[in-house]
Design a protein around this motif. Structure first.
Motif, PDB file in Angstrom:
ATOM      1  N   MET A   1     -28.921  -4.770 -14.803  1.00  0.00           N
ATOM      2  CA  MET A   1     -27.806  -4.222 -15.360  1.00  0.00           C
ATOM      3  C   MET A   1     -26.421  -4.772 -14.973  1.00  0.00           C
ATOM      4  O   MET A   1     -25.430  -4.902 -15.786  1.00  0.00           O
ATOM      5  CB  MET A   1     -27.615  -2.673 -15.518  1.00  0.00           C
ATOM      6  CG  MET A   1     -28.941  -2.101 -16.600  1.00  0.00           C
ATOM      7  SD  MET A   1     -28.693  -2.512 -18.263  1.00  0.00           S
ATOM      8  CE  MET A   1     -27.008  -1.717 -18.662  1.00  0.00           C
ATOM      9  N   GLU A   2     -26.240  -4.520 -13.762  1.00  0.00           N
ATOM     10  CA  GLU A   2     -25.086  -5.238 -13.118  1.00  0.00           C
ATOM     11  C   GLU A   2     -24.861  -6.641 -13.495  1.00  0.00           C
ATOM     12  O   GLU A   2     -23.896  -7.029 -13.765  1.00  0.00           O
ATOM     13  CB  GLU A   2     -25.391  -4.879 -11.409  1.00  0.00           C
ATOM     14  CG  GLU A   2     -25.166  -3.566 -11.077  1.00  0.00           C
ATOM     15  CD  GLU A   2     -25.505  -3.450  -9.555  1.00  0.00           C
ATOM     16  OE1 GLU A   2     -25.947  -4.404  -9.116  1.00  0.00           O
ATOM     17  OE2 GLU A   2     -25.403  -2.268  -9.271  1.00  0.00           O
ATOM     18  N   THR A   3     -25.968  -7.447 -13.404  1.00  0.00           N
ATOM     19  CA  THR A   3     -25.817  -8.893 -13.844  1.00  0.00           C
ATOM     20  C   THR A   3     -25.407  -9.196 -15.234  1.00  0.00           C
ATOM     21  O   THR A   3     -24.642  -9.845 -15.516  1.00  0.00           O
ATOM     22  CB  THR A   3     -26.928  -9.376 -13.538  1.00  0.00           C
ATOM     23  OG1 THR A   3     -27.513  -9.685 -12.198  1.00  0.00           O
ATOM     24  CG2 THR A   3     -27.056 -11.101 -13.909  1.00  0.00           C
ATOM     25  N   PHE A   4     -25.918  -8.100 -15.949  1.00  0.00           N
ATOM     26  CA  PHE A   4     -25.508  -8.219 -17.639  1.00  0.00           C
ATOM     27  C   PHE A   4     -24.162  -7.836 -17.777  1.00  0.00           C
ATOM     28  O   PHE A   4     -23.428  -8.680 -18.502  1.00  0.00           O
ATOM     29  CB  PHE A   4     -26.512  -7.286 -18.249  1.00  0.00           C
ATOM     30  CG  PHE A   4     -25.968  -6.771 -19.703  1.00  0.00           C
ATOM     31  CD1 PHE A   4     -26.197  -7.784 -20.583  1.00  0.00           C
ATOM     32  CD2 PHE A   4     -25.247  -5.849 -19.759  1.00  0.00           C
ATOM     33  CE1 PHE A   4     -25.608  -7.815 -22.071  1.00  0.00           C
ATOM     34  CE2 PHE A   4     -24.668  -5.633 -21.150  1.00  0.00           C
ATOM     35  CZ  PHE A   4     -25.088  -6.633 -22.123  1.00  0.00           C
ATOM     36  N   HIS A   5     -23.713  -6.709 -17.013  1.00  0.00           N
ATOM     37  CA  HIS A   5     -22.377  -6.447 -17.157  1.00  0.00           C
ATOM     38  C   HIS A   5     -21.370  -7.549 -16.635  1.00  0.00           C
ATOM     39  O   HIS A   5     -20.329  -7.894 -17.228  1.00  0.00           O
ATOM     40  CB  HIS A   5     -21.968  -5.088 -16.515  1.00  0.00           C
ATOM     41  CG  HIS A   5     -22.284  -3.965 -17.209  1.00  0.00           C
ATOM     42  ND1 HIS A   5     -21.785  -3.597 -18.326  1.00  0.00           N
ATOM     43  CD2 HIS A   5     -23.586  -3.119 -17.224  1.00  0.00           C
ATOM     44  CE1 HIS A   5     -22.297  -2.634 -18.859  1.00  0.00           C
ATOM     45  NE2 HIS A   5     -23.472  -2.227 -18.266  1.00  0.00           N
ATOM     46  N   ALA A   6     -21.777  -8.121 -15.682  1.00  0.00           N
ATOM     47  CA  ALA A   6     -20.929  -9.283 -14.996  1.00  0.00           C
ATOM     48  C   ALA A   6     -20.641 -10.494 -15.979  1.00  0.00           C
ATOM     49  O   ALA A   6     -19.935 -10.848 -16.290  1.00  0.00           O
ATOM     50  CB  ALA A   6     -21.639  -9.800 -13.752  1.00  0.00           C
ATOM     51  N   ILE A   7     -21.877 -10.929 -16.610  1.00  0.00           N
ATOM     52  CA  ILE A   7     -21.963 -11.669 -17.526  1.00  0.00           C
ATOM     53  C   ILE A   7     -21.336 -11.386 -18.724  1.00  0.00           C
ATOM     54  O   ILE A   7     -20.493 -12.129 -19.411  1.00  0.00           O
ATOM     55  CB  ILE A   7     -23.109 -12.270 -17.903  1.00  0.00           C
ATOM     56  CG1 ILE A   7     -24.362 -12.799 -16.705  1.00  0.00           C
ATOM     57  CG2 ILE A   7     -23.571 -13.391 -19.189  1.00  0.00           C
ATOM     58  CD1 ILE A   7     -25.902 -13.204 -16.942  1.00  0.00           C
ATOM     59  N   PHE A   8     -21.604 -10.127 -19.238  1.00  0.00           N
ATOM     60  CA  PHE A   8     -20.689  -9.614 -20.648  1.00  0.00           C
ATOM     61  C   PHE A   8     -19.552  -9.767 -20.441  1.00  0.00           C
ATOM     62  O   PHE A   8     -18.637 -10.267 -21.331  1.00  0.00           O
ATOM     63  CB  PHE A   8     -21.195  -8.135 -20.588  1.00  0.00           C
ATOM     64  CG  PHE A   8     -20.563  -7.509 -21.781  1.00  0.00           C
ATOM     65  CD1 PHE A   8     -21.249  -7.575 -23.100  1.00  0.00           C
ATOM     66  CD2 PHE A   8     -19.638  -6.666 -21.801  1.00  0.00           C
ATOM     67  CE1 PHE A   8     -20.787  -7.047 -24.129  1.00  0.00           C
ATOM     68  CE2 PHE A   8     -19.058  -5.953 -22.812  1.00  0.00           C
ATOM     69  CZ  PHE A   8     -19.658  -6.112 -24.098  1.00  0.00           C
TER      70      PHE A   8
ATOM     71  N   LEU B   1     -17.577 -11.701 -18.153  1.00  0.00           N
ATOM     72  CA  LEU B   1     -17.143 -12.882 -17.726  1.00  0.00           C
ATOM     73  C   LEU B   1     -17.248 -13.940 -18.977  1.00  0.00           C
ATOM     74  O   LEU B   1     -16.677 -15.084 -18.828  1.00  0.00           O
ATOM     75  CB  LEU B   1     -17.712 -13.346 -16.431  1.00  0.00           C
ATOM     76  CG  LEU B   1     -17.467 -12.910 -15.053  1.00  0.00           C
ATOM     77  CD1 LEU B   1     -18.365 -13.589 -14.138  1.00  0.00           C
ATOM     78  CD2 LEU B   1     -16.014 -13.144 -14.876  1.00  0.00           C
ATOM     79  N   ALA B   2     -17.862 -13.812 -19.998  1.00  0.00           N
ATOM     80  CA  ALA B   2     -18.234 -14.413 -21.263  1.00  0.00           C
ATOM     81  C   ALA B   2     -17.074 -14.901 -21.741  1.00  0.00           C
ATOM     82  O   ALA B   2     -16.222 -14.024 -22.037  1.00  0.00           O
ATOM     83  CB  ALA B   2     -19.119 -13.968 -22.213  1.00  0.00           C
ATOM     84  N   PRO B   3     -16.595 -16.244 -22.165  1.00  0.00           N
ATOM     85  CA  PRO B   3     -15.323 -16.426 -22.604  1.00  0.00           C
ATOM     86  C   PRO B   3     -15.273 -16.283 -24.138  1.00  0.00           C
ATOM     87  O   PRO B   3     -14.120 -16.099 -24.632  1.00  0.00           O
ATOM     88  CB  PRO B   3     -15.167 -18.131 -22.540  1.00  0.00           C
ATOM     89  CG  PRO B   3     -16.728 -18.460 -22.493  1.00  0.00           C
ATOM     90  CD  PRO B   3     -17.430 -17.173 -22.062  1.00  0.00           C
ATOM     91  N   ASP B   4     -16.264 -15.834 -24.844  1.00  0.00           N
ATOM     92  CA  ASP B   4     -16.239 -15.337 -26.226  1.00  0.00           C
ATOM     93  C   ASP B   4     -16.204 -13.675 -26.325  1.00  0.00           C
ATOM     94  O   ASP B   4     -16.849 -13.108 -25.348  1.00  0.00           O
ATOM     95  CB  ASP B   4     -17.364 -15.851 -27.062  1.00  0.00           C
ATOM     96  CG  ASP B   4     -17.664 -17.257 -27.190  1.00  0.00           C
ATOM     97  OD1 ASP B   4     -16.639 -18.046 -27.102  1.00  0.00           O
ATOM     98  OD2 ASP B   4     -18.677 -18.117 -27.005  1.00  0.00           O
ATOM     99  N   VAL B   5     -15.600 -13.297 -27.309  1.00  0.00           N
ATOM    100  CA  VAL B   5     -15.515 -11.982 -27.472  1.00  0.00           C
ATOM    101  C   VAL B   5     -17.088 -11.507 -27.838  1.00  0.00           C
ATOM    102  O   VAL B   5     -17.698 -12.133 -28.557  1.00  0.00           O
ATOM    103  CB  VAL B   5     -14.703 -11.423 -28.717  1.00  0.00           C
ATOM    104  CG1 VAL B   5     -14.696  -9.804 -28.665  1.00  0.00           C
ATOM    105  CG2 VAL B   5     -13.191 -12.020 -28.149  1.00  0.00           C
ATOM    106  N   ILE B   6     -17.518 -10.461 -27.155  1.00  0.00           N
ATOM    107  CA  ILE B   6     -18.869  -9.881 -27.551  1.00  0.00           C
ATOM    108  C   ILE B   6     -18.621  -8.253 -27.871  1.00  0.00           C
ATOM    109  O   ILE B   6     -17.950  -7.690 -27.002  1.00  0.00           O
ATOM    110  CB  ILE B   6     -19.904  -9.828 -26.370  1.00  0.00           C
ATOM    111  CG1 ILE B   6     -19.914 -11.576 -25.936  1.00  0.00           C
ATOM    112  CG2 ILE B   6     -21.338  -9.492 -26.876  1.00  0.00           C
ATOM    113  CD1 ILE B   6     -20.809 -11.807 -24.806  1.00  0.00           C
ATOM    114  N   SER B   7     -18.856  -7.600 -28.898  1.00  0.00           N
ATOM    115  CA  SER B   7     -18.666  -6.628 -29.397  1.00  0.00           C
ATOM    116  C   SER B   7     -20.103  -5.909 -29.922  1.00  0.00           C
ATOM    117  O   SER B   7     -21.032  -6.629 -30.372  1.00  0.00           O
ATOM    118  CB  SER B   7     -17.911  -6.325 -30.473  1.00  0.00           C
ATOM    119  OG  SER B   7     -18.319  -6.770 -31.674  1.00  0.00           O
TER     120      SER B   7
END
Length: 497
Positions: free
Chosen positions: A126-133, A135-141
């Motif tokens: 989950m921590e890795t996911f939140h970091a990627i989430f 840091l992603a250059p695209d908007v994710i919702s």
């Protein structure tokens, strides 16, 4: 009463560990799960003669005896009870229970080491996911589909829109004013309902200042806590759209320039061809005069001419004849350039045989074998392509004049871009292939006129006709090893298209 006798038989099959002990730390009962988890304790130092376990006096199981009661359970972590593989403590609860005239403690425990490892792994994931989430250059919702409320969005939203994430969370994207055209969101939902996913749908959105953002949206339906949610990725393609628009404008400008230059070049070519035609036509009169006066001089005064003057007269007549041939060839080339191409299906093999017979009739002293097994079907102008075959066979006939067994071979093969290539090969004197393309330029010759007479217009005529048909020309050879010329013509279906 023995506690073991009072324990339900089901305890032996229970998936959790059960241990009954007294205030002195003597274990009176342990079920199968306990023995499985703590089998390393059997036999143990300090066990009595019956093999009973003895809990160390300083362990929390005995130190907390005063906190035990029959009314409630007491949570205890025992250091004595460990998983030997993971070295994890056992966590459990203790409740006092009366057995006859004895009050004993019942310890219920379960090995949570594997569960704890799973939890730690999940937390790391989950921590890795939140970091990627974030840091992603695209908007994710993530949007709850039951009420269209946005429940999660990453930090890229702030950079793209200029808004803080709190502006969108807990609201619908329509309420936040993100969509320039709300109908785009309706199209997105319709695509999701129909296919379960939407990929790279171009839409227009608005930032905090009201600027239009060109965005590519990809969405998929996911289940979260038993509810359908829409997971969406918004990629800013504004720069790409601007570049494509600029490229279209540049292409339009280039097309206009090309059209203008093509029209200008066409006009200049027409003027040049007209000039060549006029020049060739007008040169014929003075050349005829030179030839005529030379012939008159030979008839009336040849006996009075010295040997040197006769040689000069021969040169004048030869030059005039050559000049007349060149003007005739130029005139023919100019006429061919003005001719419209009228295509039909024809056999180049039949034309080649007719041309070959004409050469045999004019040169009965020579024997040249023509090998042409294929029909050589072509799609083109019969008269113009006859000039092509005449010039190429004439070329082969001329440069095989030194060979006692001259051979001319014709065949065809498939070419690229839906065209057919036609090839003519001879066993004549050949030439240096590095000069092959120059052969198709007007007046260019690789042999002296005294060796092989000619004007250098024939192959230029071939190239002009083939280019007018939309084809290409080429040649290859080796000195003394013969030559091969080829030309390609579009196939009929390609022209019809």
């Amino acid at each position: 009463m023995n506690p073991v006798e009072l324990s339900p038989p089901a305890l032996d099959q229970a998936p959790f560990a059960v241990m009954i002990f007294d205030a002195q730390g003597v274990v009176h009962y342990a079920n199968g799960s306990f023995r499985f988890l703590c089998g390393h304790l059997y036999p143990a130092p300090g066990s009595n003669e019956n093999g009973a376990l003895q809990i160390p006096a300083d362990d929390a199981l005995l130190q907390n005896w005063k906190n035990y009661s029959s009314e409630r359970e007491c949570a205890v972590k025992s250091e004595w009870l460990r998983n030997p593989e993971s070295d994890e403590f056992f966590y459990g609860v203790v409740r006092l229970q009366a057995y006859g005239n004895q009050t004993l403690a019942c310890f219920y425990a379960q090995d949570l080491s594997e569960l704890r490892l799973t939890y730690r792994s999940l937390r790391s994931t989950m921590e890795t996911f939140h970091a990627i989430f974030n840091l992603a250059p695209d908007v994710i919702s993530l949007t709850r589909m039951s009420d269209n409320v946005v429940v999660q969005v990453n930090k890229a939203y702030e950079k793209l829109s200029g808004y803080d994430a709190s502006h969108l969370l807990g609201r619908t994207s329509i309420d936040s004013g993100a969509w320039k055209n709300p109908s785009d969101r309706l199209r997105l939902l319709e695509g999701l309902m129909a296919h379960g996913r939407v990929e790279c749908m171009p839409v227009e959105m608005l930032d905090k200042q009201g600027n239009i953002l060109h965005v590519s949206v990809s969405s998929v339906v996911v289940q979260l806590h038993g509810e359908p949610h829409m997971l969406s990725i918004f990629r800013d393609i504004s720069e790409q759209v601007r570049n494509e628009r600029d490229l279209r404008e540049l292409n339009q400008q280039l097309e206009e320039r090309v059209t203008t230059r093509t029209q200008e070049l066409s006009r200049l070519n027409q003027e040049l061809e007209s000039y060549i035609y006029t020049l060739s036509h007008d040169l014929r009169s003075p050349i005829r005069a030179i030839s005529g006066f030379s012939a008159l001089l030979r008839e009336q005064g040849e006996s009075e001419l010295s040997e040197d003057n006769r040689i000069l007269l021969n040169r004048i007549e030869s030059a005039a004849k050559r000049m007349m041939q060149m003007t005739d060839d130029l005139l023919r080339l100019a006429r061919l350039s003005r001719s419209a191409v009228e295509r039909k299906t024809l056999s180049l093999a039949r034309i080649a045989e007719e041309v070959h017979k004409d050469f045999e009739a004019h040169h009965p002293e020579r024997h040249v074998e023509l090998i042409c097994k294929d029909p050589l079907t072509a799609w083109g102008d019969p008269q113009l392509l006859r000039h092509v075959i005449e010039n190429l066979i004439s070329n082969a006939w001329k440069y095989t004049s030194t060979k006692p067994n001259a051979t001319i071979r014709l065949w065809s093969e498939a070419d690229i871009h839906n065209q057919t290539r036609f090839l003519i090969q001879d066993n004549g004197v050949g030439f240096d292939s590095s000069y092959a393309q120059r052969l198709f330029q007007p007046f260019y010759r690789m042999h002296k006129d005294s060796e092989f007479p000619g004007t250098g217009i024939g192959l230029a005529t071939v190239a002009r006709i083939v280019y007018a048909h939309g084809g290409q020309v080429g040649a290859s050879a080796t000195p003394g090893g013969g030559a091969m010329f080829w030309f390609s013509l579009p196939n009929q279906e390609d022209n019809d298209a």
